[in-house]
Design an enzyme around this catalytic site. Structure first.
Site, PDB file in Angstrom:
ATOM      1  N   ARG A  57       0.755  -1.132  -0.061  1.00 47.00           N
ATOM      2  CA  ARG A  57       0.075  -0.039  -0.060  1.00 47.00           C
ATOM      3  C   ARG A  57       0.744   1.324  -0.058  1.00 47.00           C
ATOM      4  O   ARG A  57       0.641   2.244  -0.681  1.00 47.00           O
ATOM      5  CB  ARG A  57      -0.884  -0.114   1.278  1.00 47.00           C
ATOM      6  CG  ARG A  57      -2.002  -0.783   1.041  1.00 47.00           C
ATOM      7  CD  ARG A  57      -2.501  -1.401   2.333  1.00 47.00           C
ATOM      8  NE  ARG A  57      -1.421  -2.299   2.859  1.00 47.00           N
ATOM      9  CZ  ARG A  57      -1.830  -3.772   2.248  1.00 47.00           C
ATOM     10  NH1 ARG A  57      -2.841  -3.983   1.811  1.00 47.00           N
ATOM     11  NH2 ARG A  57      -0.634  -4.649   2.613  1.00 47.00           N
ATOM     12  N   THR A  58       1.594   1.405   0.841  1.00 50.33           N
ATOM     13  CA  THR A  58       2.491   2.669   1.134  1.00 50.33           C
ATOM     14  C   THR A  58       3.226   2.886  -0.219  1.00 50.33           C
ATOM     15  O   THR A  58       3.311   3.989  -0.824  1.00 50.33           O
ATOM     16  CB  THR A  58       3.408   2.573   2.361  1.00 50.33           C
ATOM     17  OG1 THR A  58       2.506   1.824   3.445  1.00 50.33           O
ATOM     18  CG2 THR A  58       3.850   3.868   2.841  1.00 50.33           C
ATOM     19  N   LYS A  87      25.837  -4.186   0.543  1.00 49.50           N
ATOM     20  CA  LYS A  87      27.512  -4.084   0.557  1.00 49.50           C
ATOM     21  C   LYS A  87      27.935  -3.413   1.801  1.00 49.50           C
ATOM     22  O   LYS A  87      29.143  -3.371   1.894  1.00 49.50           O
ATOM     23  CB  LYS A  87      28.058  -3.405  -0.719  1.00 49.50           C
ATOM     24  CG  LYS A  87      27.185  -4.057  -1.991  1.00 49.50           C
ATOM     25  CD  LYS A  87      28.166  -2.986  -3.230  1.00 49.50           C
ATOM     26  CE  LYS A  87      27.030  -3.238  -4.318  1.00 49.50           C
ATOM     27  NZ  LYS A  87      27.343  -2.177  -5.225  1.00 49.50           N
ATOM     28  N   ARG A 109      11.001   4.037   3.913  1.00 49.12           N
ATOM     29  CA  ARG A 109      10.636   3.051   4.954  1.00 49.12           C
ATOM     30  C   ARG A 109      12.054   2.327   5.559  1.00 49.12           C
ATOM     31  O   ARG A 109      12.615   1.926   4.557  1.00 49.12           O
ATOM     32  CB  ARG A 109       9.420   2.063   4.372  1.00 49.12           C
ATOM     33  CG  ARG A 109       9.522   0.694   5.410  1.00 49.12           C
ATOM     34  CD  ARG A 109       8.144   0.101   4.738  1.00 49.12           C
ATOM     35  NE  ARG A 109       6.933   0.597   5.302  1.00 49.12           N
ATOM     36  CZ  ARG A 109       5.791  -0.010   4.826  1.00 49.12           C
ATOM     37  NH1 ARG A 109       5.954  -1.160   4.628  1.00 49.12           N
ATOM     38  NH2 ARG A 109       4.705   0.838   5.120  1.00 49.12           N
ATOM     39  N   HIS A 137       4.331   5.315  11.887  1.00 53.40           N
ATOM     40  CA  HIS A 137       3.732   5.259  10.482  1.00 53.40           C
ATOM     41  C   HIS A 137       2.802   6.444  10.291  1.00 53.40           C
ATOM     42  O   HIS A 137       1.593   6.455  10.078  1.00 53.40           O
ATOM     43  CB  HIS A 137       3.174   4.041  10.211  1.00 53.40           C
ATOM     44  CG  HIS A 137       3.141   3.745   8.643  1.00 53.40           C
ATOM     45  ND1 HIS A 137       3.074   4.478   7.832  1.00 53.40           N
ATOM     46  CD2 HIS A 137       2.791   2.302   8.098  1.00 53.40           C
ATOM     47  CE1 HIS A 137       2.922   3.952   6.450  1.00 53.40           C
ATOM     48  NE2 HIS A 137       2.887   2.738   6.844  1.00 53.40           N
TER      49      HIS A 137
HETATM   50  N1   CP Z   1      -0.443  -0.333   5.888  1.00 54.50           N
HETATM   51  C1   CP Z   1       0.826  -0.570   5.384  1.00 54.50           C
HETATM   52  O1   CP Z   1       1.632   0.189   5.788  1.00 54.50           O
HETATM   53  O2   CP Z   1       0.601  -1.521   4.319  1.00 54.50           O
HETATM   54  P1   CP Z   1       2.374  -1.972   3.433  1.00 54.50           P
HETATM   55  O3   CP Z   1       2.998  -2.274   4.533  1.00 54.50           O
HETATM   56  O4   CP Z   1       1.702  -2.747   2.499  1.00 54.50           O
HETATM   57  O5   CP Z   1       2.751  -0.649   2.919  1.00 54.50           O
END
Ligand code: CP
Length: 316
Positions: A57-58, A87, A109, A137
């Site tokens: 999603r993100t 590396k 991320r 998040h």
């Molecule tokens: N909710 C969420 O962060 O989903 P993903 O890990 O698929 O991005």
């Protein structure tokens, strides 16, 4: 605002502005002519999607949202394996090098709590935290709040049940902090003793005067819920000694949202989940009108487009 690192940096005013912009983009994307017009908004701007952990999603909603605003998107979907991190390159050096290519925004991320802050400390380019370890998040929490506003038409005076793996679940941590901005919300954290919400979040709620309780009993909590926010076991974060194959990590039977749980809930309640769902919400729940988790995921694109817009305006 240069970076988006934590839910705490937002205020009710800034959240309202983001939601208005998200509404604007949502409306524009429903109309062929207006959708094409959006493509001219940020032509020539570039977004880097730098993901050290897996995502559906993100990553895809930032990718698609940025492209629908006319931006160029480049990135890596598993930087731990497919970037020079494999590396031995540090996160800081990777961010410094990406800065040299002069993108407009870096969406990061990272598997370590605090990774986004470390990146922001060495970056002139805005960093958006797309999830950092067991930390936060914030973009997920914003889309969660947007979804609550959409379905409940308010962000205060809500009974919100937040359940599952709360010690490792960063989405629950960020959402609790956003809900604390609004008056008279009551949060009920449902978890087993080894998965309780962090002390730092509880201290923050106390500081903000937000009432909360903790329980192991799901059915009692569900009865009074306006919003049920359910999360999976964060199997990928189980520490050594607890390591198990993914298929062996199952939600405890008493923590599954199923037909019995549905019968306990009010007709007006909504069921949310940041997804991915594993086994903690039974598939049959998907057909219930109270299940809004796929619309919640859809909202992610509009909210993330609004965040991109906010950052590019603030930093232009
Ligand atoms: N909710 C969420 O962060 O989903 P993903 O890990 O698929 O991005």
């Amino acid at each position: 605002m240069k970076d988006v690192l934590s839910a705490q940096q937002f205020t009710p005013d800034s959240i309202e502005a983001i939601f208005e912009t998200a509404d604007y983009f949502q409306e524009h994307l429903q109309d062929d002519i207006l959708r094409r017009a959006l493509l001219g908004l940020y032509t020539g701007e570039t977004l880097v999607n730098l993901f050290y952990e897996r995502s559906t999603r993100t990553r895809l909603s930032f990718d698609m949202g940025a492209k629908q605003l006319g931006m160029i998107v480049v990135g890596t979907e598993d930087a731990k394996e497919f970037s020079s991190a494999a590396k031995g390159e540090t996160l800081e050096d990777t961010i410094r090098v990406i800065n040299e290519y002069e993108p407009s925004i870096i969406v990061l991320r990272h598997h370590e709590t605090g990774g986004a802050k470390r990146a922001a400390d060495v970056s002139k380019i805005p960093i958006i935290n797309a999830g950092d370890g067991m930390g936060e998040h914030p973009t997920q929490a914003l889309l969660d709040l947007y979804t609550i506003q959409q379905y409940k038409d308010r962000l205060s005076e809500l009974n919100v049940v937040i359940g599952g793996d709360l010690s490792r679940g960063r989405t629950a941590r960020s959402l609790a902090q956003l809900l604390a901005h609004y008056s008279d919300n009551h949060l009920t954290f449902v978890s087993l003793p080894h998965s309780k919400i962090g002390e730092d979040i509880k201290k923050h709620l106390q500081f903000k005067g937000t009432k909360f309780e903790e329980t192991e009993h799901l059915s009692d909590a569900l009865e009074k819920a306006d919003v049920v926010y359910w999360t999976r076991t964060q199997a990928e974060r189980l520490t050594s000694g607890q390591d198990k194959p993914l298929e062996e990590i199952e939600a405890p039977a008493e923590f599954v949202i199923d037909e019995i749980a549905l019968a306990t809930m009010s007709k007006e309640a909504i069921i949310m989940h940041p997804l991915p769902r594993v086994d903690e919400i039974a598939p049959i729940v998907d057909n219930d009108p109270r299940a809004v988790y796929f619309q919640q995921a859809a909202n992610g694109k509009y909210v993330r487009m609004a965040l991109i817009d906010m950052i590019l305006r603030d930093n232009s």
